[in-house]
Design a protein around this motif. Structure first.
Motif, mmCIF file in Angstrom:
data_model
loop_
_atom_site.group_PDB
_atom_site.id
_atom_site.type_symbol
_atom_site.label_atom_id
_atom_site.label_comp_id
_atom_site.label_asym_id
_atom_site.label_seq_id
_atom_site.Cartn_x
_atom_site.Cartn_y
_atom_site.Cartn_z
ATOM 1 N N GLN A 182 7.562 8.186 1.181
ATOM 2 C CA GLN A 182 8.058 8.805 -0.041
ATOM 3 C C GLN A 182 8.030 7.841 -1.212
ATOM 4 O OE1 GLN A 182 8.705 12.013 -0.117
ATOM 5 N NE2 GLN A 182 8.291 12.154 2.064
ATOM 6 N N ARG A 183 7.637 8.354 -2.358
ATOM 7 C CA ARG A 183 7.631 7.560 -3.579
ATOM 8 C C ARG A 183 9.031 7.447 -4.174
ATOM 9 N NH1 ARG A 183 5.060 3.583 -6.370
ATOM 10 N NH2 ARG A 183 5.290 3.854 -8.603
ATOM 11 N N ARG A 184 9.814 8.526 -4.045
ATOM 12 C CA ARG A 184 11.163 8.533 -4.607
ATOM 13 C C ARG A 184 12.140 9.084 -3.573
ATOM 14 N NH1 ARG A 184 11.573 7.935 -10.150
ATOM 15 N NH2 ARG A 184 9.591 7.847 -11.248
ATOM 16 N N SER A 185 13.353 8.590 -3.624
ATOM 17 C CA SER A 185 14.399 9.119 -2.760
ATOM 18 C C SER A 185 14.954 10.386 -3.381
ATOM 19 C CB SER A 185 15.513 8.083 -2.580
ATOM 20 O OG SER A 185 16.116 7.823 -3.825
ATOM 21 N N ARG A 186 15.850 11.056 -2.651
ATOM 22 C CA ARG A 186 16.410 12.312 -3.159
ATOM 23 C C ARG A 186 17.246 12.106 -4.403
ATOM 24 N NH1 ARG A 186 19.550 15.390 1.255
ATOM 25 N NH2 ARG A 186 19.698 16.882 -0.446
ATOM 26 N N ASP A 187 17.756 10.904 -4.617
ATOM 27 C CA ASP A 187 18.543 10.667 -5.827
ATOM 28 C C ASP A 187 17.665 10.281 -7.013
ATOM 29 O OD1 ASP A 187 17.760 8.127 -5.145
ATOM 30 O OD2 ASP A 187 19.766 7.417 -4.617
ATOM 31 N N GLY A 188 16.331 10.332 -6.817
ATOM 32 C CA GLY A 188 15.413 10.092 -7.920
ATOM 33 C C GLY A 188 15.071 8.650 -8.164
ATOM 34 N N ILE A 189 15.596 7.731 -7.354
ATOM 35 C CA ILE A 189 15.321 6.312 -7.554
ATOM 36 C C ILE A 189 13.948 5.967 -6.979
ATOM 37 C CG2 ILE A 189 16.072 3.969 -7.006
ATOM 38 C CD1 ILE A 189 18.916 5.037 -6.807
ATOM 39 N N ALA A 190 13.115 5.326 -7.770
ATOM 40 C CA ALA A 190 11.775 4.974 -7.311
ATOM 41 C C ALA A 190 11.841 3.848 -6.293
ATOM 42 C CB ALA A 190 10.908 4.556 -8.497
ATOM 43 N N HIS A 191 11.072 3.986 -5.208
ATOM 44 C CA HIS A 191 10.997 2.947 -4.198
ATOM 45 C C HIS A 191 9.889 1.964 -4.554
ATOM 46 C CE1 HIS A 191 13.748 4.813 -1.409
ATOM 47 N NE2 HIS A 191 13.045 5.926 -1.379
ATOM 48 N N GLU A 192 10.127 0.695 -4.320
ATOM 49 C CA GLU A 192 9.087 -0.306 -4.452
ATOM 50 C C GLU A 192 8.341 -0.417 -3.127
ATOM 51 O OE1 GLU A 192 8.086 -1.950 -7.128
ATOM 52 O OE2 GLU A 192 9.534 -0.786 -8.279
ATOM 53 N N PRO A 193 7.037 -0.692 -3.160
ATOM 54 C CA PRO A 193 6.291 -0.843 -1.906
ATOM 55 C C PRO A 193 6.892 -1.949 -1.047
ATOM 56 C CG PRO A 193 4.795 -0.708 -3.784
ATOM 57 C CD PRO A 193 6.178 -0.851 -4.346
ATOM 58 N N SER A 194 6.944 -1.708 0.260
ATOM 59 C CA SER A 194 7.431 -2.699 1.204
ATOM 60 C C SER A 194 6.264 -3.486 1.784
ATOM 61 C CB SER A 194 8.191 -2.016 2.347
ATOM 62 O OG SER A 194 9.258 -1.247 1.855
ATOM 63 N N ASP A 195 6.524 -4.722 2.186
ATOM 64 C CA ASP A 195 5.498 -5.474 2.905
ATOM 65 C C ASP A 195 5.214 -4.778 4.232
ATOM 66 O OD1 ASP A 195 5.489 -7.267 0.862
ATOM 67 O OD2 ASP A 195 6.327 -8.946 1.996
ATOM 68 N N ILE A 196 3.969 -4.815 4.647
ATOM 69 C CA ILE A 196 3.553 -4.202 5.901
ATOM 70 C C ILE A 196 3.589 -5.277 6.974
ATOM 71 C CG2 ILE A 196 1.679 -3.001 7.094
ATOM 72 C CD1 ILE A 196 0.755 -2.097 4.237
ATOM 73 N N LEU A 197 4.567 -5.171 7.870
ATOM 74 C CA LEU A 197 4.765 -6.184 8.902
ATOM 75 C C LEU A 197 4.021 -5.749 10.160
ATOM 76 C CD1 LEU A 197 8.590 -6.776 8.343
ATOM 77 C CD2 LEU A 197 6.658 -7.956 7.272
ATOM 78 N N MET A 198 2.740 -6.076 10.202
ATOM 79 C CA MET A 198 1.907 -5.613 11.297
ATOM 80 C C MET A 198 0.711 -6.542 11.460
ATOM 81 S SD MET A 198 -0.146 -1.972 11.539
ATOM 82 C CE MET A 198 1.356 -1.026 11.420
ATOM 83 N N PRO A 199 0.398 -6.951 12.692
ATOM 84 C CA PRO A 199 -0.798 -7.770 12.888
ATOM 85 C C PRO A 199 -2.050 -6.955 12.592
ATOM 86 C CG PRO A 199 0.164 -7.174 14.999
ATOM 87 C CD PRO A 199 1.144 -6.753 13.950
ATOM 88 N N GLN A 200 -3.107 -7.634 12.182
ATOM 89 C CA GLN A 200 -4.333 -6.928 11.817
ATOM 90 C C GLN A 200 -4.963 -6.194 12.992
ATOM 91 O OE1 GLN A 200 -7.052 -9.355 9.523
ATOM 92 N NE2 GLN A 200 -5.401 -10.193 8.261
#
Length: 255
Positions: A182-200
């Motif tokens: 989701q780009r935004r939560s239900r309260d309308g606050i924009a989420h910032e992208p999270s780091d992807i913690l995953m080996p290649q």
């Protein structure tokens, strides 16, 4: 990892777990019936903490609870007879698993394990089925959830058949970097992208290629300033650029 404590409020019938109630009423997958569904389900909710690497759902084992991820991350996949693992998806907080197997009372079609220390909210199958009978709004939310899953499977199949690896990689990174997609939560606050913690290796498996095939498009995206590669971690620097490359110029629907 922070562990939420179960808190009972004696003023509310059914001894609602207030922390479970607050989480469920704000859950995207229960919108727009969050308050009613949360009040019904919270008295039966159970907490479970799992260390990284522990199995949550096992292939071939019946699913007896609806699982909602509150903290941490879950990895969905399959392991063959030689111990090689195919990663199907990586789930972030807010994700729900075990829905299909709850409906038909059959075994899980995938393995789900905690890829980091995680906190889960569990709702026993009996109360999920009862809520479906008693709350039309809850049945609607589960149908919408299943519909979105089917749409996602069809899109993934089409992408593998028709899109380049570079385009599919951009789309996967964009999805994994956003909390629960989701780009935004239900309260309308924009989420910032999270780091992807995953080996290649796992990222490559999700795309159906080897790590060697994935290396070049990853480095290209890094040279273009869209991502930054680290050991077992990928930082998304330019989400709009990734989405444009993946052919997703508009925000994802939050239906």
């Amino acid at each position: 990892m922070r562990v939420n404590q179960t808190v009972k409020d004696p003023t509310i019938p059914g001894q609602i777990d207030r922390s479970a109630f607050d989480i469920l009423r704000k859950a995207d997958w229960l919108a727009p019936h969050g308050d009613v569904c949360a009040a019904y389900l919270a008295p039966h909710a159970q907490w479970r903490t799992v260390p990284g690497g522990e199995q949550v759902l096992s292939l071939g084992v019946p699913v007896r609870q609806l699982v909602m991820l509150i903290e941490g991350s879950l990895e969905c996949g399959l392991t063959d007879a030689h111990g090689r693992r195919l990663v199907i998806d990586q789930l972030s907080p807010g994700a729900v698993v075990g829905v299909a197997a709850l409906f038909d009372a059959r075994a899980s079609l995938q393995e789900v394990k905690a890829s980091s220390d995680s906190l889960l909210l569990l709702i026993p199958r009996a109360f999920v089925l009862q809520a479906i009978r008693d709350l039309p709004g809850f049945a609607e939310t589960l149908l919408r959830l299943m519909s979105n899953r089917v749409r996602g499977l069809l899109v993934n199949y089409a992408n593998r058949s028709m899109m380049s690896l570079r385009t599919r990689l951009a789309g996967l990174l964009a999805r994994l970097a956003m909390p629960n997609g989701q780009r935004r939560s239900r309260d309308g606050i924009a989420h910032e992208p999270s780091d992807i913690l995953m080996p290649q290796e796992d990222l490559a498996a999700m795309l159906g290629v080897t790590r060697q095939h994935l290396s070049q498009p990853l480095k290209e995206l890094e040279r273009e300033g869209l991502i930054k590669l680290h050991y077992r971690r990928i930082a998304v620097l330019q989400m709009p650029g990734l989405r444009k490359l993946a052919g997703r110029s508009r925000e994802p629907a939050t239906e």
